[in-house]
Design a protein around this motif. Structure first.
Motif, PDB file in Angstrom:
ATOM      1  N   LYS A 804     -16.566   4.884  43.767  1.00 42.16           N
ATOM      2  CA  LYS A 804     -16.754   6.126  43.011  1.00 42.16           C
ATOM      3  C   LYS A 804     -16.528   7.343  43.890  1.00 42.16           C
ATOM      4  O   LYS A 804     -15.982   8.351  43.444  1.00 42.16           O
ATOM      5  N   GLN A 807     -12.890   7.808  44.156  1.00 42.03           N
ATOM      6  CA  GLN A 807     -12.330   8.318  42.885  1.00 42.03           C
ATOM      7  C   GLN A 807     -12.645   9.802  42.691  1.00 42.03           C
ATOM      8  O   GLN A 807     -11.803  10.564  42.238  1.00 42.03           O
ATOM      9  N   LEU A 808     -13.883  10.204  43.028  1.00 38.99           N
ATOM     10  CA  LEU A 808     -14.251  11.616  42.882  1.00 38.99           C
ATOM     11  C   LEU A 808     -13.446  12.506  43.813  1.00 38.99           C
ATOM     12  O   LEU A 808     -13.057  13.617  43.454  1.00 38.99           O
ATOM     13  N   GLN A 810     -10.455  11.891  44.834  1.00 41.43           N
ATOM     14  CA  GLN A 810      -9.100  11.979  44.278  1.00 41.43           C
ATOM     15  C   GLN A 810      -9.044  12.971  43.110  1.00 41.43           C
ATOM     16  O   GLN A 810      -8.092  13.730  42.973  1.00 41.43           O
ATOM     17  N   LYS A 811     -10.100  12.951  42.300  1.00 40.71           N
ATOM     18  CA  LYS A 811     -10.136  13.899  41.172  1.00 40.71           C
ATOM     19  C   LYS A 811     -10.264  15.332  41.636  1.00 40.71           C
ATOM     20  O   LYS A 811      -9.654  16.246  41.071  1.00 40.71           O
ATOM     21  N   ALA A 812     -11.051  15.542  42.698  1.00 46.00           N
ATOM     22  CA  ALA A 812     -11.193  16.910  43.220  1.00 46.00           C
ATOM     23  C   ALA A 812      -9.883  17.436  43.758  1.00 46.00           C
ATOM     24  O   ALA A 812      -9.513  18.587  43.532  1.00 46.00           O
ATOM     25  N   ASN A 813      -9.167  16.549  44.483  1.00 42.18           N
ATOM     26  CA  ASN A 813      -7.855  16.953  44.989  1.00 42.18           C
ATOM     27  C   ASN A 813      -6.901  17.264  43.854  1.00 42.18           C
ATOM     28  O   ASN A 813      -6.110  18.195  43.914  1.00 42.18           O
ATOM     29  N   HIS A 814      -7.034  16.437  42.818  1.00 49.08           N
ATOM     30  CA  HIS A 814      -6.144  16.646  41.670  1.00 49.08           C
ATOM     31  C   HIS A 814      -6.460  17.970  40.951  1.00 49.08           C
ATOM     32  O   HIS A 814      -5.550  18.684  40.529  1.00 49.08           O
ATOM     33  N   LEU A 815      -7.772  18.301  40.854  1.00 45.61           N
ATOM     34  CA  LEU A 815      -8.150  19.563  40.206  1.00 45.61           C
ATOM     35  C   LEU A 815      -7.673  20.770  41.002  1.00 45.61           C
ATOM     36  O   LEU A 815      -7.307  21.798  40.433  1.00 45.61           O
ATOM     37  N   SER A 818      -4.140  21.364  40.084  1.00 44.45           N
ATOM     38  CA  SER A 818      -3.827  21.654  38.661  1.00 44.45           C
ATOM     39  C   SER A 818      -4.539  22.932  38.250  1.00 44.45           C
ATOM     40  O   SER A 818      -5.680  22.910  37.771  1.00 44.45           O
ATOM     41  N   GLU A 821      -5.318  23.265  34.403  1.00 41.09           N
ATOM     42  CA  GLU A 821      -6.469  22.480  33.958  1.00 41.09           C
ATOM     43  C   GLU A 821      -7.766  23.112  34.434  1.00 41.09           C
ATOM     44  O   GLU A 821      -8.773  23.126  33.729  1.00 41.09           O
ATOM     45  N   LYS A 822      -7.719  23.675  35.655  1.00 39.73           N
ATOM     46  CA  LYS A 822      -8.919  24.316  36.186  1.00 39.73           C
ATOM     47  C   LYS A 822      -9.298  25.534  35.343  1.00 39.73           C
ATOM     48  O   LYS A 822     -10.488  25.775  35.064  1.00 39.73           O
TER      49      LYS A 822
END
Length: 1002
Positions: A804, A807-808, A810-815, A818, A821-822
């Protein structure tokens, strides 16, 4: 038609019908079908039949047939009527018909005989020999007789005697065995009536005469015994045990030992029905109406042989003392009534009466559309004066201190007759505004005030003065004049009230009392400081010392708006006349409502069913009602002069009507009451219909109910004759209902229903016990399983945490990569934040600003007003009697009222104003840049708009008003002080009668 003989028609002997029978009929020559409704002061032998109040029922009123063959009343209070189309049961308001059906077991609907037995039972018999028994809401057929049954009788040994049409006389033993009385004289004879002597012998009236049956010994009564040859229709026993016999040739009385003789020389006609009560005998005839014979003589109600109701077939006296008369033209009742009506049938010039004036000698003058009538001893005659003026339409009457009479006409002016008989006529030529005179007031100073449809005149010391709107009157249409104890002359007009004092006219703000305009009458009571004014919005009370007004209107419980005259009787009651009947209530009750000690007024409402030919009491001319010296209240109506003795109204409330449950409906389906009811699980609605079995004033019977197991005390139902129970929990209940006449005692024995509602499976205790055991077992198994899984889960949890975390990240990097989306996420967060903030500052029901917002705005506007020296006003608005809305209609109706009031306030406020819900039924309105005069105008407009709101779609009788307290900011340095001043003003608005705007300056 009731007998109304003049004094010269009455003989000095015991019978008021002198001479031959034909000359007697000249006095009583109208049909029973057209009896005039003249109320009975007391149905006793000492009262003339002309004072009886008579009502009629036919098939138009619910009877299945107009021929009434027999009448009976069972112990529970029901009245029963036998007709050729079934049995009609009457509860005082409606008929229930039982005819040939599987329910009754009758072989034919033609019913001739009714007989009441023990234990609230009823026997009925008629065509095709049908005999049935009714008891405890159940019909039980008996074996049919051989022919039509004419009469039934249970003797002292509880044997049933059955008299038939052509099939002889039968006796049914207690065990049900039935034998025919074996006598050649009775074998095939038509039988009409049965009666049992004190010794147990049975009298039998047949087509061939009278017979006495003593066990197996049958004795015919021969002509030499004094009875005429021919049929015997009816039998009755007097208090001495003698038999009274109705025959084709009159009514006879006697015994086997002493023989028989005519009971009265005038009673030589064909008699068909007898009713003996103590020392009074009622006789129904085949063609000559109804007669009564008692110690004062013989008196009758005659008939016209061409009319359909001339054949009297049955007589019965009910438990309230009313006499029921069954004829071939319908059902009639002679009874007590609160009111007596005097009409053209009693000598009145016309039935349309505009004014009544009691005189010192006990007589009464009545002004009608065809002249003046003089009423003495409840009989009227033309007023004894030759002037043609007195035969015209007269509107008003008065008498001055010198016993001079004054008469105001519709089209011919004012006429006066002095005590010495001299008279004078005043018209337009003498200075009257018009010849239409509606009110006359001889004042204490010797002047006479004359109210016309064009203005006010004052006749004083030989001069006729004129006053109208240019003189200060609120209107020129004058309807009422009155002098109060302080000397003021009160003038009621079509647009308000004025008074004359110190040679000047002054006006009252009558419109402030629920927009009242018309003032029809005045009354001041001795030793009080109040003047009562009847208006088109209710009864207004004016405090003569404090110069304040208050009103009893619809909100206080009055059923309609317009009232013409107010009269106070000697029992401290007020009487109000109206187009829709007469209201009576105690003065103490009225004062209690006006002083806010009571919310609604307890009153009695009288109309046509209470002795008046017409419930329309007339107004717009005076005096439209008056108090007689004997304590009676006299009223001008569209159906003659009506009067009532108030002290006797308590007699009508003394009877306690028995109450019965008539119908039960469960979820819309009727249910038969046979002991306790067991209702299925999920029962949603139980409807209970009941009736108080009183017949004098059935529409005024009041009810109380109680549901044991639910209600802690009796629930007042008013005149509502049904109760609906919804969404009751499973359990055992007992429903009870009691009844009373207004002001009377309540039933000592309640009508009751025991019932139970079964629970669903999931509502049973055993079910929940099993659920509890199962839950505990399952919980134990889960705990054991969970302990086994914890060890496995420890390692797995560590692995999952690592996954987890990755995964978190990776999501933070993705946000971060983007931006779009932010931005969307941030915008969603912002909108949610605004919604939460808005909800925190808004009233959830009305969507108005809440108190927190209003406090902020008050501090802000108060500071700005102080800083720039700008005006600022604050109003607190409270809905009047809002608690009664919730209590009477429900909280959902109360919420709808709050929504509509809030919408109206918001709609009619300005965009610069701040409106908030202050709490409960109160609203606050902040008015920046507004002076006190503007604020008062705005608040008055808001008050009027709310008073005109229509709530009929949610509650037919709901009417809402508000009270508003207004204050202005001047030199105060604190906003809280402004709130205190507005709250004080609101309190004053409530104290002064509610539904008004009151201001309080700092």
């Amino acid at each position: 038609m009731m007998i109304s003989p003049s004094e010269s028609d009455v003989s000095p002997g015991p019978c008021i019908l002198p001479g031959t029978f034909r000359s007697k009929l000249a006095l009583v020559c109208n049909t029973l079908c057209f009896f005039f409704s003249f109320s009975l002061l007391a149905l006793t032998p000492n009262d003339s039949l002309q004072h009886f109040f008579l009502e009629q029922w036919t098939t138009r009123d619910g009877l299945p047939h107009n021929t009434i063959n027999s009448i009976a009343q069972t112990d529970d209070g029901y009245l029963w009527f036998a007709t050729w189309e079934g049995i009609a049961r009457y509860n005082g308001r409606s008929f229930t018909v039982f005819d040939r059906s599987a329910t009754t077991g009758l072989p034919d609907s033609g019913i001739f005989a009714l007989y009441t037995g023990d234990n609230n039972s009823l026997m009925a018999a008629g065509s095709r020999g049908g005999i049935v028994r009714y008891q405890q809401n159940q019909w039980s057929p008996l074996p049919a007789a051989a022919a039509l049954v004419r009469a039934l009788l249970y003797d002292q040994q509880q044997r049933l005697w059955i008299a038939t049409e052509g099939a002889g006389l039968w006796r049914q033993e207690v065990d049900g065995h039935r034998d025919r009385i074996s006598s050649p004289a009775l074998m095939d004879e038509a039988m009409y009536s049965l009666a049992e002597s004190d010794s147990g012998a049975i009298w039998v009236g047949t087509a061939k005469g009278l017979f006495l049956v003593e066990e197996n010994n049958i004795t015919p009564i021969q002509p030499e015994d004094g009875l005429p040859v021919g049929p015997v229709f009816s039998l009755a026993l007097d208090h001495t045990g003698h038999i009274i016999v109705a025959t084709e040739q009159g009514v006879f009385t006697g015994s086997v030992q002493q023989g028989f003789a005519l009971i009265h020389p005038e009673l030589t006609m064909a008699a068909s029905a007898l009713l003996m009560e103590e020392s009074t005998l009622w006789i129904g005839t085949l063609s000559d109406g109804l007669f009564r014979l008692d110690s004062s003589g013989l008196e009758g109600l005659g008939t016209d042989s061409n009319k359909p109701a001339n054949r009297i077939l049955a007589l019965h006296k009910d438990t309230e003392g009313s006499l029921w008369v069954g004829t071939n033209g319908g059902l009639f009742r002679l009874r007590n009534a609160p009111f007596t009506s005097i009409t053209s049938q009693h000598g009145l010039a016309d039935n349309f009466v505009r004014a009544v004036l009691p005189l010192a000698d006990g007589s009464v003058l009545a002004a009608t559309s065809r002249g003046v009538s003089h009423i003495r001893h409840q009989l009227a005659e033309p007023f004894n004066h030759p002037a043609p003026f007195l035969r015209e339409s007269i509107l008003s009457l008065a008498k001055d201190a010198q016993q001079q009479l004054w008469f105001g006409s519709y089209a011919h002016g004012l006429f006066t007759i002095a005590a010495d008989g001299t008279s004078r006529l005043f018209t337009r030529d003498d200075g009257l505004w018009t010849n239409e005179v509606r009110a006359i007031l001889p004042a204490d100073d010797g002047s006479v005030w004359i109210g016309t449809s064009r203005g006010l005149n004052r006749w004083y010391q030989g001069r006729m003065e004129q006053l109208d709107m240019s003189s200060g009157l609120p209107g020129n249409y004058i309807m009422a004049l009155y002098q109060s104890s302080d000397g003021r002359i009160w003038i009621g007009t079509g647009t308000g009230v004025a008074f004359w004092q110190n040679d000047a006219l002054h006006t009252l703000d009558l419109y402030s009392q629920d927009a009242a305009e018309f003032a029809f009458g005045f009354l001041e009571l001795p030793h009080q400081e109040f003047l009562w004014i009847t208006t088109d919005r209710g009864l207004v009370r004016y405090d003569l010392s404090k110069n304040t007004l208050s009103i009893l209107g619809r909100s206080a419980g009055l059923p309609f708006d317009k009232y013409f005259q107010v009269v106070a009787d000697q029992q401290n009651n007020l009487w109000l006349t109206s187009n829709r009947g007469i209201l009576q209530f105690s003065l103490d009750a009225a004062q209690a409502v006006l002083s806010y000690r009571e919310a609604t007024l307890a009153l009695k409402h009288f109309a046509e069913g209470d002795g008046m030919l017409s419930a329309q009491a007339n107004g717009g001319s005076n005096p439209a009602a008056a108090l007689h010296q004997d304590g009676s209240v006299w009223i001008a109506t569209a159906g003659g002069v009506a009067f009532s003795h108030p002290e006797r109204l308590s007699n009508f409330s003394a009877f306690i009507p028995p109450v019965v449950l008539e119908q039960i409906r469960v979820d819309g389906e009727p249910v038969q009451q046979q002991g306790p009811l067991s209702l299925a699980a999920g029962t949603q609605r139980i409807e209970l219909f009941y009736a108080g079995l009183g017949y004098v004033m059935p529409q005024q019977i009041q009810y109380r109910t109680r549901l044991k197991g639910f209600d802690s005390d009796w629930v007042e139902r008013g005149q509502q004759a049904y109760t609906e129970l919804t969404n009751l929990a499973p359990g055992h209940y007992q429903f009870e209902v009691i009844a009373s006449y207004p002001g009377g005692e309540w039933s000592t024995a309640a009508a009751s229903l025991h019932f139970s509602i079964a629970p669903h499976l999931w509502q049973r205790p055993l079910f929940w016990l099993l659920v509890l055991v199962a839950s505990i077992s399952l919980l134990f198994m889960v705990i054991r399983w969970r302990i086994g899984q914890l060890k496995i889960a420890a390692t797995e949890l560590k692995r999952q945490v690592t996954e987890k975390t990755i995964q978190l990240q990776q999501k933070a990097n993705h946000l971060e990569q983007s931006n779009n989306e932010k931005s969307e996420l941030l915008e969603q967060l912002r909108l949610q934040s605004e919604a939460f903030a808005r909800q925190a500052r808004q009233d959830p029901l009305t969507s108005l600003a809440n108190r927190r917002v209003f406090d902020e705005m008050l501090l802000q506007e108060f500071s700005r007003a102080r800083r720039h020296q700008h005006p600022l006003c604050l109003a607190l608005i409270d809905i009047d009697f809002f608690k009664q809305v919730n209590d009477r209609w429900s909280h959902s109706v109360g919420d709808e009222v709050l929504l509509r009031v809030a919408h109206s306030l918001q709609q009619h406020s300005r965009s610069t104003d701040t409106l908030a819900r202050w709490g409960g039924e109160e609203f606050a309105l902040l008015l920046p840049e507004t002076g006190l005069p503007e604020a008062l105008q705005l608040c008055e407009r808001l008050r009027q708009q709310i008073s005109q709101l229509d709530f009929s779609d949610i509650a037919s009788e709901l009417h809402i008003t508000v009270s508003i307290g207004v204050t202005a900011c001047h030199d105060s340095t604190e906003a809280d002080r402004l709130l205190l001043q507005a709250d004080t003003a609101l309190y004053q608005a409530k104290a002064k009668g509610r539904n008004q705007v009151f201001s309080c300056r700092q």
